[in-house]
Design a protein around this motif. Structure first.
Motif, PDB file in Angstrom:
ATOM      1  N   THR A 103       0.831  -1.213   0.000  1.00 27.82           N
ATOM      2  CA  THR A 103       0.000   0.000   0.000  1.00 27.82           C
ATOM      3  C   THR A 103       0.859   1.254   0.000  1.00 27.82           C
ATOM      4  OG1 THR A 103      -0.085   0.178   2.423  1.00 27.82           O
ATOM      5  CG2 THR A 103      -1.749  -1.205   1.366  1.00 27.82           C
ATOM      6  N   ASN A 105       3.136   4.506  -0.827  1.00 27.54           N
ATOM      7  CA  ASN A 105       3.208   5.535  -1.856  1.00 27.54           C
ATOM      8  C   ASN A 105       4.469   5.311  -2.681  1.00 27.54           C
ATOM      9  OD1 ASN A 105       0.886   7.005  -0.975  1.00 27.54           O
ATOM     10  ND2 ASN A 105       2.092   7.839   0.709  1.00 27.54           N
ATOM     11  N   ALA A 126      -2.546   0.283  -4.106  1.00 26.63           N
ATOM     12  CA  ALA A 126      -2.492   1.713  -3.785  1.00 26.63           C
ATOM     13  C   ALA A 126      -3.691   2.039  -2.906  1.00 26.63           C
ATOM     14  CB  ALA A 126      -2.526   2.551  -5.062  1.00 26.63           C
ATOM     15  N   GLU A 128      -6.110   4.779  -0.918  1.00 26.56           N
ATOM     16  CA  GLU A 128      -6.574   6.168  -0.912  1.00 26.56           C
ATOM     17  C   GLU A 128      -7.427   6.352   0.331  1.00 26.56           C
ATOM     18  OE1 GLU A 128      -8.311   7.571  -4.630  1.00 26.56           O
ATOM     19  OE2 GLU A 128      -7.181   6.026  -5.710  1.00 26.56           O
ATOM     20  N   GLY A 144     -11.927   9.085   2.328  1.00 26.60           N
ATOM     21  CA  GLY A 144     -11.420   7.950   1.559  1.00 26.60           C
ATOM     22  C   GLY A 144     -11.707   6.619   2.227  1.00 26.60           C
ATOM     23  N   LYS A 146     -10.334   3.547   0.094  1.00 24.61           N
ATOM     24  CA  LYS A 146     -10.305   2.796  -1.167  1.00 24.61           C
ATOM     25  C   LYS A 146      -8.955   2.106  -1.329  1.00 24.61           C
ATOM     26  CE  LYS A 146     -10.445   3.774  -6.179  1.00 24.61           C
ATOM     27  NZ  LYS A 146     -10.635   4.881  -7.159  1.00 24.61           N
ATOM     28  N   THR A 148      -6.938  -0.011  -4.292  1.00 26.95           N
ATOM     29  CA  THR A 148      -6.832  -0.484  -5.670  1.00 26.95           C
ATOM     30  C   THR A 148      -5.673  -1.477  -5.722  1.00 26.95           C
ATOM     31  OG1 THR A 148      -7.612   1.645  -6.505  1.00 26.95           O
ATOM     32  CG2 THR A 148      -6.477   0.207  -8.067  1.00 26.95           C
ATOM     33  N   LYS A 187      -1.208   7.583  -9.510  1.00 27.40           N
ATOM     34  CA  LYS A 187      -1.176   8.150  -8.165  1.00 27.40           C
ATOM     35  C   LYS A 187       0.196   8.760  -7.874  1.00 27.40           C
ATOM     36  CE  LYS A 187      -1.658   7.082  -3.248  1.00 27.40           C
ATOM     37  NZ  LYS A 187      -1.838   6.056  -2.211  1.00 27.40           N
ATOM     38  N   LEU A 191       1.171  12.511  -6.596  1.00 28.27           N
ATOM     39  CA  LEU A 191       1.681  12.617  -5.232  1.00 28.27           C
ATOM     40  C   LEU A 191       3.103  13.164  -5.203  1.00 28.27           C
ATOM     41  CD1 LEU A 191       0.295  11.880  -2.583  1.00 28.27           C
ATOM     42  CD2 LEU A 191       1.497   9.698  -2.638  1.00 28.27           C
ATOM     43  N   GLN A 244      -4.968  14.456 -13.503  1.00 27.52           N
ATOM     44  CA  GLN A 244      -4.422  14.666 -12.163  1.00 27.52           C
ATOM     45  C   GLN A 244      -4.481  16.140 -11.749  1.00 27.52           C
ATOM     46  OE1 GLN A 244      -3.920  12.170 -10.149  1.00 27.52           O
ATOM     47  NE2 GLN A 244      -4.486  10.857 -11.871  1.00 27.52           N
ATOM     48  N   PHE A 247      -7.835  16.430 -10.471  1.00 28.97           N
ATOM     49  CA  PHE A 247      -7.840  15.856  -9.122  1.00 28.97           C
ATOM     50  C   PHE A 247      -7.334  16.890  -8.113  1.00 28.97           C
ATOM     51  CE2 PHE A 247      -5.037  13.675  -5.980  1.00 28.97           C
ATOM     52  CZ  PHE A 247      -6.025  13.074  -5.213  1.00 28.97           C
ATOM     53  N   LEU A 251      -9.085  18.800  -4.401  1.00 28.63           N
ATOM     54  CA  LEU A 251      -8.524  18.588  -3.071  1.00 28.63           C
ATOM     55  C   LEU A 251      -8.858  19.761  -2.146  1.00 28.63           C
ATOM     56  CD1 LEU A 251      -4.978  17.202  -4.010  1.00 28.63           C
ATOM     57  CD2 LEU A 251      -6.899  15.917  -3.026  1.00 28.63           C
TER      58      LEU A 251
END
Length: 311
Positions: A103, A105, A126, A128, A144, A146, A148, A187, A191, A244, A247, A251
């Motif tokens: 998981t 980053n 990953a 979230e 969050g 989640k 994936t 991601k 990030l 992104q 995205f 935020l």
């Protein structure tokens, strides 16, 4: 039938995902330490969540993974800089059919784990979720939830189906990626860019996206990372940078990346796994990364200064 799941790292990510799975009746064991471990053993795990508060008690928790025995799934929920000792300590949890879900980053963790346990045991993933320790034995989740993930080669499998169903039945969002590497890099692209630029400016997302100059800097950083990903053979969508940036615009205006918060506080950070990896893979693939190279030097200098505060 419930799954047997071992969670390595019972902080925000591991505590929240593991807590939801345990509350749904799965056999979840947590590897923790210190005051947090003592509180888990004494009072159980208390989770404050926007999706509903809950407590799991009693909790199977230990600082010795050997006490938990072989698991169906191992959820690796430590920071990238904690990964190497965590994998070594987790060996008693691995049986012939155990799957390890990463998981972390960044994009290096699956390979690091595969070097120890074999590629066939690894489910790259990953997470979230915005969750953090709110005191010993307490986790607070403010957004969050989640996960994936998928097989290394994206093939369907019974274990991926079993984990997806367990997560969904526990009130979590589970997505089996059609291309897990593209999901990880998408991601990572966001990030690493937001983390590094936030670190060197010490500005929140609202400021970064509102200023034309920093907004363009984010685009330039993301574009470099996209080129590195394509040089590595990752099949990203053509509009990945635009997606992104969209995205970023969703935020919270006062939000910041964990990298920025860690370096500001003088704590160990994931800089090497984020921007450091961009620069390294750029060099390995012959892909120029001038923006990220500059960001890496500036952020590294800030981290070094923070580790040696002035009198």
């Amino acid at each position: 039938m419930g799954l047997k799941i071992a969670v390595i790292g019972a902080g925000g990510v591991g505590g929240y995902f593991g807590g939801r799975l345990a509350a749904a009746g799965h056999d979840v064991g947590f590897v923790a330490r210190g005051e947090h471990l003592a509180a888990l053993k004494r009072d159980g795990l208390a989770v404050t969540s926007v999706a509903g508060d809950f407590t799991v008690a009693p909790v199977r928790a230990t600082d010795d993974p050997g006490e938990l025995g072989e698991a169906d799934f191992v959820l690796l929920a430590v920071k990238t800089w904690q990964l190497e000792p965590a994998i070594a300590a987790a060996k008693p949890l691995f049986g012939p059919d155990t799957a390890v879900v990463t998981t972390q980053n960044g994009v290096d963790a699956p390979g690091q784990v595969a070097d120890v346990v074999g590629r066939g045991a690894v489910l790259p993933g990953a997470a979230e979720v915005i969750a953090f320790l709110d005191g010993p034995g307490r986790v607070r989740q403010i957004g969050g939830g989640k996960l994936t993930f998928g097989e290394w080669d994206d093939r369907p499998s019974a274990r991926v189906t079993a984990l997806r169903e367990a997560l969904q039945e526990s009130g979590l969002t589970a997505v089996v990626a059609t291309d897990v590497w593209a999901a990880l890099w998408e991601k990572f692209l966001a990030l690493a860019s937001l983390g590094a630029i936030g670190t060197v400016t010490d500005a929140p997302y609202g400021v970064l996206r509102a200023r034309a100059g920093t907004r363009q800097l984010i685009v330039d950083s993301m574009t470099e990372i996209e080129r590195v990903a394509r040089a590595k053979g990752v099949r990203l969508a053509d509009d990945v940078v635009a997606a992104q940036i969209a995205f970023l615009d969703r935020l919270p205006a006062d939000g910041t990346a964990s990298l920025q918060r860690d370096i500001r506080a003088g704590r160990p950070s994931e800089l090497e796994a984020w921007t450091g990896t961009v620069v390294r893979l750029g060099r390995e693939t012959g892909t120029p990364t001038p923006v990220n190279s500059l960001l890496y030097e500036l952020a590294s200098t800030r981290a070094a200064a923070g580790a040696h505060p002035r009198p």
